[in-house]
Design an enzyme around this catalytic site. Sequence first.
Site, mmCIF file in Angstrom:
data_model
loop_
_atom_site.group_PDB
_atom_site.id
_atom_site.type_symbol
_atom_site.label_atom_id
_atom_site.label_comp_id
_atom_site.label_asym_id
_atom_site.label_seq_id
_atom_site.Cartn_x
_atom_site.Cartn_y
_atom_site.Cartn_z
ATOM 1 N N GLY A 1 62.300 22.446 65.283
ATOM 2 C CA GLY A 1 62.240 21.390 64.262
ATOM 3 C C GLY A 1 63.598 21.207 63.596
ATOM 4 C CG HIS A 2 65.153 24.325 61.106
ATOM 5 N ND1 HIS A 2 64.311 25.373 61.395
ATOM 6 C CD2 HIS A 2 65.019 24.095 59.767
ATOM 7 C CE1 HIS A 2 63.713 25.777 60.290
ATOM 8 N NE2 HIS A 2 64.110 25.015 59.294
ATOM 9 C CB SER B 1 60.751 29.230 58.649
ATOM 10 O OG SER B 1 61.731 28.283 58.995
ATOM 11 N NE ARG B 2 57.224 29.790 52.995
ATOM 12 C CZ ARG B 2 58.016 28.944 52.321
ATOM 13 N NH1 ARG B 2 58.051 27.671 52.651
ATOM 14 N NH2 ARG B 2 58.761 29.374 51.325
ATOM 15 N N GLY C 1 67.518 28.471 57.136
ATOM 16 C CA GLY C 1 67.613 29.432 58.233
ATOM 17 C C GLY C 1 66.251 29.686 58.860
ATOM 18 C CB ALA C 2 63.764 31.477 59.593
ATOM 19 C CG LEU C 3 68.080 27.588 61.886
ATOM 20 C CD1 LEU C 3 69.401 27.023 62.389
ATOM 21 C CD2 LEU C 3 67.583 26.773 60.695
ATOM 22 C CG HIS C 4 61.375 26.011 63.598
ATOM 23 N ND1 HIS C 4 61.429 24.634 63.522
ATOM 24 C CD2 HIS C 4 60.969 26.431 62.375
ATOM 25 C CE1 HIS C 4 61.051 24.247 62.318
ATOM 26 N NE2 HIS C 4 60.774 25.314 61.600
ATOM 27 C CD GLN D 1 62.442 19.520 51.342
ATOM 28 O OE1 GLN D 1 62.223 20.561 50.756
ATOM 29 N NE2 GLN D 1 62.910 19.493 52.583
HETATM 30 P P1 AMP Z 1 63.614 24.535 55.757
HETATM 31 O O1 AMP Z 1 64.542 25.472 56.450
HETATM 32 O O2 AMP Z 1 62.180 24.904 55.906
HETATM 33 O O3 AMP Z 1 64.034 24.249 54.333
HETATM 34 O O4 AMP Z 1 63.733 23.151 56.523
HETATM 35 C C1 AMP Z 1 64.986 22.524 56.673
HETATM 36 C C2 AMP Z 1 64.779 21.130 57.203
HETATM 37 O O5 AMP Z 1 64.104 21.184 58.454
HETATM 38 C C3 AMP Z 1 63.899 20.273 56.273
HETATM 39 O O6 AMP Z 1 64.447 18.952 56.238
HETATM 40 C C4 AMP Z 1 62.566 20.302 56.967
HETATM 41 O O7 AMP Z 1 61.753 19.176 56.686
HETATM 42 C C5 AMP Z 1 63.000 20.303 58.424
HETATM 43 N N1 AMP Z 1 61.910 20.796 59.287
HETATM 44 C C6 AMP Z 1 61.218 21.945 59.142
HETATM 45 N N2 AMP Z 1 60.257 22.033 60.086
HETATM 46 C C7 AMP Z 1 60.335 20.900 60.827
HETATM 47 C C8 AMP Z 1 59.594 20.383 61.936
HETATM 48 N N3 AMP Z 1 58.578 21.048 62.477
HETATM 49 N N4 AMP Z 1 59.966 19.188 62.446
HETATM 50 C C9 AMP Z 1 60.992 18.484 61.897
HETATM 51 N N5 AMP Z 1 61.727 18.920 60.851
HETATM 52 C C10 AMP Z 1 61.401 20.107 60.321
#
Ligand code: AMP
Length: 299
Positions: A34-35, A184-185, A29-32, A151
């Site tokens: 990238g997600h 998200s951070r 969650g806290a999607l941007h 990861q």
């Molecule tokens: P998280 O919510 O941080 O666990 O991320 C979920 C998925 O989104 C993971 O596969 C991350 O690698 C991917 N992700 C997070 N930030 C980015 C970004 N800036 N660009 C591409 N993928 C991202």
Amino acid sequence: MELFHTPEQALQWADANRDRTVGLVPTMGALHEGHLSLVRQAKRDCRLCCATIFVNPTQFAEGEDLGKYPRTLDADLAGLADAGCDAVFLPTAEQIYPPGFSTYVQPPQVASGWESSSRPTHFRGVATVVLKLFHLVPTSHAFFGQKDYQQLCVIRAMSRDLNLPVQVVGCPIIRESDGLAMSSRNRYLDSDQRLRARLLSLALAQADQAIENGVHDVQALQQLMTQTLSAGTVVDAGGATATVPGIPVGGVDSIDYAVLLDADTLQPIEHLQQPFVGLIAARFGSTRLLDNRVWQPVQ
Ligand code: AMP
């Protein structure tokens, strides 16, 4: 867009769509953007996309930000719907880890070192929840960001080692306009830390430039990245110049690592004759930021 709150609903949906290609996009969650780029990629590669939103407690250590991890559900669902997501699985911690839960995945070799040095149980939690999600929402494909490079390596190795019937797809890093990898951070950063955070992508860009210019010595390139991170620099900030103070080695803000490694094994390298990755982690107070860049072999 359908919402599932129970594992039974999610499984039923996946079962009803087992003849179609479906892309799974696990998130906290806290999607941007990238997600959302993962969702768009899933929709390009597959007929349907199912995202999951679950802040996974087992990948957080004691004292990390589990309690204060940002939760922005309404905006997340709006973004997912807009990106064309077909279904969202929103389990609770009790559904994923019912009382008595005690079975964990022993992560693969590539989980050793780097992130694990400061977060020793992190990848055990990641591998466990990802394996569970693969079972709870069986799909043909699963999409992960290259942003979390180690990861992605862990999930690829686990899928290969355990013969998981899922095609793992790595997707490019989406960045802010100044180069900072979206995370998200990033919202935890104060304005001084936000300025310094640019140094991660700058250090990788400088290494790239140096490689272009014929610097092929691993130690020299690593030193260059560390130097860029610790010395700070002057950048163009929308027409004006701004000074970005460096990140000290040690202290509240500090560089965790800035290294060049084999892109598959994450082992140190001596030459640039295989695909390689520059991995950087830095701490800004209690916030850790990651960035990386992959290069093809230099002959
Ligand atoms: P998280 O919510 O941080 O666990 O991320 C979920 C998925 O989104 C993971 O596969 C991350 O690698 C991917 N992700 C997070 N930030 C980015 C970004 N800036 N660009 C591409 N993928 C991202």
